[in-house]
Scaffold this motif. Sequence first.
Motif, PDB file in Angstrom:
ATOM      1  N   PRO A  54      23.118   8.485  45.154  1.00 35.07           N
ATOM      2  CA  PRO A  54      22.035   7.960  46.172  1.00 35.07           C
ATOM      3  C   PRO A  54      21.223   6.887  45.262  1.00 35.07           C
ATOM      4  O   PRO A  54      20.219   6.323  45.979  1.00 35.07           O
ATOM      5  CB  PRO A  54      21.359   8.928  46.308  1.00 35.07           C
ATOM      6  N   ARG A  55      21.133   6.906  43.909  1.00 37.37           N
ATOM      7  CA  ARG A  55      20.609   6.052  43.213  1.00 37.37           C
ATOM      8  C   ARG A  55      20.791   4.445  43.568  1.00 37.37           C
ATOM      9  O   ARG A  55      19.818   3.886  43.270  1.00 37.37           O
ATOM     10  CB  ARG A  55      20.830   6.176  41.788  1.00 37.37           C
ATOM     11  N   TYR A  56      21.813   4.273  44.132  1.00 35.28           N
ATOM     12  CA  TYR A  56      22.166   2.693  44.362  1.00 35.28           C
ATOM     13  C   TYR A  56      21.409   2.302  45.902  1.00 35.28           C
ATOM     14  O   TYR A  56      21.255   1.139  45.963  1.00 35.28           O
ATOM     15  CB  TYR A  56      23.571   2.383  44.460  1.00 35.28           C
ATOM     16  N   THR A  57      20.734   3.380  46.435  1.00 35.25           N
ATOM     17  CA  THR A  57      19.763   2.900  47.509  1.00 35.25           C
ATOM     18  C   THR A  57      18.215   2.757  46.939  1.00 35.25           C
ATOM     19  O   THR A  57      17.522   2.360  47.587  1.00 35.25           O
ATOM     20  CB  THR A  57      19.739   4.213  48.566  1.00 35.25           C
ATOM     21  N   GLY A  58      18.043   2.627  45.522  1.00 38.36           N
ATOM     22  CA  GLY A  58      16.796   2.514  44.981  1.00 38.36           C
ATOM     23  C   GLY A  58      16.125   3.462  44.906  1.00 38.36           C
ATOM     24  O   GLY A  58      14.890   3.358  44.040  1.00 38.36           O
ATOM     25  N   ARG A  59      16.677   4.820  45.024  1.00 38.72           N
ATOM     26  CA  ARG A  59      15.838   6.054  44.840  1.00 38.72           C
ATOM     27  C   ARG A  59      15.987   6.455  43.231  1.00 38.72           C
ATOM     28  O   ARG A  59      17.273   6.607  42.767  1.00 38.72           O
ATOM     29  CB  ARG A  59      15.804   7.010  45.907  1.00 38.72           C
ATOM     30  N   GLN A  60      15.026   6.994  42.602  1.00 35.29           N
ATOM     31  CA  GLN A  60      15.260   7.697  41.457  1.00 35.29           C
ATOM     32  C   GLN A  60      16.027   9.116  41.633  1.00 35.29           C
ATOM     33  O   GLN A  60      15.568   9.799  42.782  1.00 35.29           O
ATOM     34  CB  GLN A  60      14.250   7.980  40.479  1.00 35.29           C
ATOM     35  N   ALA A  82      11.232   4.153  46.864  1.00 35.90           N
ATOM     36  CA  ALA A  82      12.159   3.316  46.093  1.00 35.90           C
ATOM     37  C   ALA A  82      11.467   3.333  44.690  1.00 35.90           C
ATOM     38  O   ALA A  82      10.457   3.010  44.587  1.00 35.90           O
ATOM     39  CB  ALA A  82      12.523   2.400  46.845  1.00 35.90           C
ATOM     40  N   ALA A  83      12.285   3.394  43.646  1.00 34.02           N
ATOM     41  CA  ALA A  83      12.018   3.277  42.305  1.00 34.02           C
ATOM     42  C   ALA A  83      12.625   1.887  41.818  1.00 34.02           C
ATOM     43  O   ALA A  83      11.871   1.582  40.622  1.00 34.02           O
ATOM     44  CB  ALA A  83      12.442   4.544  41.445  1.00 34.02           C
ATOM     45  N   HIS A  84      13.529   1.355  42.273  1.00 32.25           N
ATOM     46  CA  HIS A  84      14.005   0.154  41.720  1.00 32.25           C
ATOM     47  C   HIS A  84      14.820  -0.481  42.895  1.00 32.25           C
ATOM     48  O   HIS A  84      14.949  -0.191  43.850  1.00 32.25           O
ATOM     49  CB  HIS A  84      14.891   0.292  40.618  1.00 32.25           C
ATOM     50  N   LEU A  85      15.072  -1.860  42.430  1.00 32.36           N
ATOM     51  CA  LEU A  85      15.836  -2.369  43.522  1.00 32.36           C
ATOM     52  C   LEU A  85      17.138  -1.892  43.958  1.00 32.36           C
ATOM     53  O   LEU A  85      17.846  -1.415  43.323  1.00 32.36           O
ATOM     54  CB  LEU A  85      16.259  -3.916  42.933  1.00 32.36           C
ATOM     55  N   ALA A  86      17.234  -1.853  45.256  1.00 38.41           N
ATOM     56  CA  ALA A  86      18.437  -1.328  45.865  1.00 38.41           C
ATOM     57  C   ALA A  86      19.561  -2.107  45.837  1.00 38.41           C
ATOM     58  O   ALA A  86      19.445  -3.377  46.304  1.00 38.41           O
ATOM     59  CB  ALA A  86      18.010  -0.999  47.264  1.00 38.41           C
ATOM     60  N   LEU A  87      20.984  -1.564  45.879  1.00 38.83           N
ATOM     61  CA  LEU A  87      21.975  -2.370  45.699  1.00 38.83           C
ATOM     62  C   LEU A  87      22.983  -2.007  47.312  1.00 38.83           C
ATOM     63  O   LEU A  87      23.475  -3.068  47.665  1.00 38.83           O
ATOM     64  CB  LEU A  87      22.816  -2.059  44.570  1.00 38.83           C
ATOM     65  N   GLN A  91      21.526   3.422  55.051  1.00 44.55           N
ATOM     66  CA  GLN A  91      22.330   3.318  56.225  1.00 44.55           C
ATOM     67  C   GLN A  91      23.869   3.363  55.640  1.00 44.55           C
ATOM     68  O   GLN A  91      24.588   4.156  56.032  1.00 44.55           O
ATOM     69  CB  GLN A  91      22.253   2.543  57.418  1.00 44.55           C
ATOM     70  N   ASP A  92      24.093   2.331  55.009  1.00 47.43           N
ATOM     71  CA  ASP A  92      25.390   2.025  54.328  1.00 47.43           C
ATOM     72  C   ASP A  92      25.753   2.988  53.545  1.00 47.43           C
ATOM     73  O   ASP A  92      26.943   3.589  53.288  1.00 47.43           O
ATOM     74  CB  ASP A  92      25.481   0.753  53.727  1.00 47.43           C
ATOM     75  N   PHE A  93      25.086   3.825  52.654  1.00 46.00           N
ATOM     76  CA  PHE A  93      25.148   4.585  51.864  1.00 46.00           C
ATOM     77  C   PHE A  93      25.571   5.976  52.503  1.00 46.00           C
ATOM     78  O   PHE A  93      26.664   6.699  52.340  1.00 46.00           O
ATOM     79  CB  PHE A  93      23.767   5.136  50.808  1.00 46.00           C
TER      80      PHE A  93
END
Length: 220
Positions: A54-60, A82-87, A91-93
């Motif tokens: 789930p880190r790719y959603t921007g969450r740490q 969110a801790a950083h830019l989401a890739l 919903q896609d995740f």
Amino acid sequence: MFRQRLAGQSVASIARHLNERGVPCPSSADPDRNRHRTRGAWTLRTVAVILANPRYTGRQTWNRRTTDTSSPASTPALSAKAAHLALVTEQDFIDAQQIRAARPASDGRARWFALAGLIHCGVCDRRLDSHWNHGRATYRCRHGYNSTQCAGQSRPKTLYVHEDELVDQVHSRLGDQVDGSAKLKPDQTRSKRIATALRDSGQFIVYDSAGWRLQEIDSS
């Protein structure tokens, strides 16, 4: 990877495509941070781990690699914001977790696994894999075993659970709580309603041969 997965490609085809393009795998691109990986090419496991992160959603995230199931801290935790830019979008995740690219069903429809990513093994703490078996959505844990390894005699017996049977049990215990959630859509199937309720409440299912229990994600 997420675009390919959402388009219905299998984990194997994604890994093969990356290898054919010569894209460096994590152990090649960043060996210092991937000492636990020894292969020089993309594998099913590497792609599957990335698609389930789930880190790719921007969450740490924390505690994704621990194997200590005796401590509550071993449960993977997500940051509330969110801790950083989401890739990828959340919903896609979520949609990617419910896809299993396999042979088309006899009626031509896609096979959906409503509880994908929401069931953890009570033996080894891994997420159960989605598995279509005899026309039914099933989840299993092989405790780290895959077809490239020899099955050791000490390996625990593969854990199986049918989605419909587990949904019946969960709904029997939590029916009022699930049906009373304001965020649920009335046209959702019971499996999807339970999955939505679990995600909204920050809970997941821990399953083993003795039964199941609910556990909250530790967000501290």
